[in-house]
Design an enzyme around this catalytic site. Structure first.
Site, mmCIF file in Angstrom:
data_model
loop_
_atom_site.group_PDB
_atom_site.id
_atom_site.type_symbol
_atom_site.label_atom_id
_atom_site.label_comp_id
_atom_site.label_asym_id
_atom_site.label_seq_id
_atom_site.Cartn_x
_atom_site.Cartn_y
_atom_site.Cartn_z
ATOM 1 N N ARG A 1 0.848 -1.196 0.000
ATOM 2 C CA ARG A 1 0.000 0.000 0.000
ATOM 3 C C ARG A 1 0.879 1.241 0.000
ATOM 4 O O ARG A 1 0.961 1.978 0.973
ATOM 5 C CB ARG A 1 -0.977 -0.085 1.156
ATOM 6 N N GLN B 1 -1.295 2.885 -5.642
ATOM 7 C CA GLN B 1 -2.683 3.177 -5.283
ATOM 8 C C GLN B 1 -3.685 2.865 -6.395
ATOM 9 O O GLN B 1 -4.773 2.366 -6.128
ATOM 10 C CB GLN B 1 -2.815 4.651 -4.888
ATOM 11 N N ASP C 1 -4.768 -0.796 -6.538
ATOM 12 C CA ASP C 1 -5.105 -1.376 -5.236
ATOM 13 C C ASP C 1 -6.546 -1.873 -5.203
ATOM 14 O O ASP C 1 -7.485 -1.097 -4.989
ATOM 15 C CB ASP C 1 -4.861 -0.294 -4.169
ATOM 16 N N SER D 1 -8.534 -1.274 -1.863
ATOM 17 C CA SER D 1 -9.092 0.076 -1.707
ATOM 18 C C SER D 1 -10.289 0.283 -2.617
ATOM 19 O O SER D 1 -11.327 0.785 -2.175
ATOM 20 C CB SER D 1 -8.050 1.140 -2.037
ATOM 21 N N TYR E 1 -2.027 -0.439 8.704
ATOM 22 C CA TYR E 1 -3.122 -1.263 9.223
ATOM 23 C C TYR E 1 -3.223 -1.149 10.743
ATOM 24 O O TYR E 1 -2.279 -0.744 11.418
ATOM 25 C CB TYR E 1 -2.903 -2.729 8.865
HETATM 26 P P1 NAD Z 1 -8.761 -2.466 7.020
HETATM 27 O O1 NAD Z 1 -9.747 -2.866 5.977
HETATM 28 O O2 NAD Z 1 -7.658 -3.388 7.356
HETATM 29 O O3 NAD Z 1 -9.542 -2.140 8.387
HETATM 30 C C1 NAD Z 1 -10.635 -1.251 8.411
HETATM 31 C C2 NAD Z 1 -10.520 -0.322 9.590
HETATM 32 O O4 NAD Z 1 -10.822 -1.013 10.799
HETATM 33 C C3 NAD Z 1 -9.122 0.307 9.797
HETATM 34 O O5 NAD Z 1 -9.224 1.706 9.749
HETATM 35 C C4 NAD Z 1 -8.714 -0.205 11.171
HETATM 36 O O6 NAD Z 1 -7.927 0.729 11.876
HETATM 37 C C5 NAD Z 1 -10.069 -0.405 11.824
HETATM 38 N N1 NAD Z 1 -10.075 -1.210 13.056
HETATM 39 C C6 NAD Z 1 -9.369 -2.329 13.360
HETATM 40 N N2 NAD Z 1 -9.652 -2.733 14.612
HETATM 41 C C7 NAD Z 1 -10.570 -1.875 15.109
HETATM 42 C C8 NAD Z 1 -11.263 -1.753 16.349
HETATM 43 N N3 NAD Z 1 -11.059 -2.610 17.352
HETATM 44 N N4 NAD Z 1 -12.125 -0.731 16.497
HETATM 45 C C9 NAD Z 1 -12.333 0.165 15.510
HETATM 46 N N5 NAD Z 1 -11.725 0.108 14.327
HETATM 47 C C10 NAD Z 1 -10.847 -0.889 14.122
HETATM 48 O O7 NAD Z 1 -8.133 -1.044 6.659
HETATM 49 P P2 NAD Z 1 -8.082 -0.310 5.258
HETATM 50 O O8 NAD Z 1 -9.394 0.288 4.968
HETATM 51 O O9 NAD Z 1 -7.524 -1.257 4.290
HETATM 52 O O10 NAD Z 1 -7.083 0.882 5.527
HETATM 53 C C11 NAD Z 1 -5.989 0.782 6.427
HETATM 54 C C12 NAD Z 1 -5.046 1.942 6.241
HETATM 55 O O11 NAD Z 1 -4.323 1.838 5.040
HETATM 56 C C13 NAD Z 1 -5.653 3.318 6.243
HETATM 57 O O12 NAD Z 1 -4.799 4.143 6.968
HETATM 58 C C14 NAD Z 1 -5.633 3.728 4.803
HETATM 59 O O13 NAD Z 1 -5.611 5.125 4.628
HETATM 60 C C15 NAD Z 1 -4.350 3.094 4.381
HETATM 61 N N6 NAD Z 1 -4.298 2.855 2.930
HETATM 62 C C16 NAD Z 1 -3.195 3.307 2.237
HETATM 63 C C17 NAD Z 1 -3.131 3.085 0.872
HETATM 64 C C18 NAD Z 1 -1.961 3.561 0.062
HETATM 65 O O14 NAD Z 1 -1.216 4.395 0.499
HETATM 66 N N7 NAD Z 1 -1.768 3.019 -1.128
HETATM 67 C C19 NAD Z 1 -4.126 2.399 0.232
HETATM 68 C C20 NAD Z 1 -5.225 1.948 0.979
HETATM 69 C C21 NAD Z 1 -5.277 2.183 2.330
#
Ligand code: NAD
Length: 385
Positions: free
Chosen positions: A126, A131, A134, A137, A234
């Site tokens: 990520r 991006q 992905d 996402s 994550y």
């Molecule tokens: P994910 O699908 O793994 O999880 C969804 C959300 O659940 C996350 O925000 C996580 O913090 C939250 N979570 C986990 N345990 C929890 C709890 N006990 N209570 C409440 N919330 C909880 O996450 P995601 O949507 O794939 O995104 C994770 C991160 O990656 C984010 O910061 C996102 O901005 C980042 N991201 C970066 C890129 C990139 O730079 N290419 C791409 C996609 C996502």
């Protein structure tokens, strides 16, 4: 290069890995494209549209895969005994396979043995450069949108405050649990519909993102949660004490909610259980919970994956499988573009073929197998049998 696109055969799978738009682009790169008949139907794409884009419409998977050098899939190909067709056996040796392969050691070993160069798109690093490729996402974003739309459909009142001559109906209280990609889109969608939105997450960065979308942050913060994010972005698995404190805050808040959308995931683990049976019982009749994490084990104690549960106190819990697949036209279109972007990024224009440098961070992250060997660092223990 012959590129093949199959009809997805796994349960609840409605998406397709290429669209007429991406087919045209692949033909522009010098490929010939075969699409299995009916592949796009569940995403609203008739065979004629693929044919009009220049693809050959193949009668069955064997015809589509014959001579294929690149195979695009949404989900892992079916192996022997998994369904009516052994798709894996039909993929020619040496072909490059890309999809959300839900890779594990066993699967990696099977691809190696079959001589298939398999790329698991869910393992894409990520990083900014990746991006636009992905799939997690692009699909989570649409899942978050769809979850709110379905919650609104199942709710017997409205989201916005409605001031009418006959009186006023108050706005729905919407609580989004987990503010990653899906959760942030759920917040934005619920706000657009006029809901009064709050959200929680464990990662400190998420708090500001929640607020920037105009929602209220609700949550428990501690020294532990300051370190709740991995280098990859994550959430980490946190202690039982932390989850107990978080549950207290959530319990008090949830009783006042009309709609709860849960999206919380911890990479590589079962989804954390955030909503207990007692919390569901505290909610008003007619309230709706949507559990996007249902396929990962669910965030809600009463979720039944693949079903809608109506509890004794009249709360609906939607635990449908494959949330992106419930908005298949849009999710196929984005998934297909993610695959196209990966291939165009690593395309040798002269040879008119993919060129995947082993040392590239994206290639290293995605490729499970190459030339009959398991190459992914996470699955090195798996050797071709
Ligand atoms: P994910 O699908 O793994 O999880 C969804 C959300 O659940 C996350 O925000 C996580 O913090 C939250 N979570 C986990 N345990 C929890 C709890 N006990 N209570 C409440 N919330 C909880 O996450 P995601 O949507 O794939 O995104 C994770 C991160 O990656 C984010 O910061 C996102 O901005 C980042 N991201 C970066 C890129 C990139 O730079 N290419 C791409 C996609 C996502």
């Amino acid at each position: 290069m012959r590129l093949a696109v199959l009809k997805e055969r796994r349960p609840a799978e409605t998406r397709v890995a290429a669209t007429p738009e991406t087919v045209k682009k692949f033909i522009g790169l010098g490929c010939s494209v075969a699409v299995e008949a009916g592949a796009g139907l569940a995403s609203g794409i008739p065979d004629a549209d693929y044919a009009a884009a220049g693809a050959e419409v193949a009668a069955d998977p064997a015809a589509a895969l014959q001579g294929a050098n690149i195979v695009l899939k949404i989900r892992a190909p079916l192996a022997a005994g998994e369904g009516e067709v052994d798709e894996l056996a039909l993929i020619p040796r040496g072909a490059l396979l890309l999809g959300q392969l839900q890779a594990d050691e066993k699967a990696a070993a099977a691809y190696a043995q079959a001589g298939i160069d398999a790329g698991a798109m869910e393992l894409l690093p990520r990083i900014t450069r990746a991006q636009s490729m992905d799939i997690l996402s692009s699909q989570a974003n649409l899942a978050g949108y769809r979850a709110v739309i379905e919650a609104a459909g199942a709710f017997d009142r409205g989201f916005p405050m409605l001031m009418t001559a006959a009186g006023t109906i108050s706005a729905a209280n919407v609580f989004v649990m987990g503010a990653g990609v899906a959760g942030l889109q759920a917040i934005a969608t619920a706000r657009r519909l006029g809901g009064r939105v709050s959200a929680t997450d464990v990662r400190p960065a998420a708090k500001e993102e929640i607020k920037s979308l105009g929602a209220t942050y609700v949550g428990y913060e501690s020294e532990e949660s300051k370190q709740a994010q991995t280098a990859g972005g994550y959430a980490k698995q946190l202690s039982a004490e932390f989850y107990a404190e978080q549950a207290k805050v959530v319990a008090a808040h949830i009783a006042k909610q009309d709609i709860v959308v849960t999206t919380a995931l911890v990479q590589g683990r079962k989804a954390p259980q955030l909503v207990t049976e007692a919390m569901v019982q505290s909610m008003k009749p007619g309230s709706v919970i949507v559990d996007i994490a249902a396929d990962a084990g669910g965030n809600v104690a009463l979720t039944k994956p693949g079903e809608m549960v109506v509890t004794e106190n009249g709360v609906k819990i939607l635990g449908w499988h494959n949330w992106p697949g419930r908005i298949s036209g849009a999710s196929s279109s984005l998934f297909a573009r993610n695959l196209l972007t990966l291939l165009t990024t690593f395309w040798d224009k002269e040879a008119k073929a993919p060129k995947l440098p082993a040392e590239d961070e994206i290639v290293r992250g995605v490729m499970l197998t190459r030339g009959g060997a398991v190459v992914h660092p996470s699955f090195q223990a798996a050797k071709a049998a």
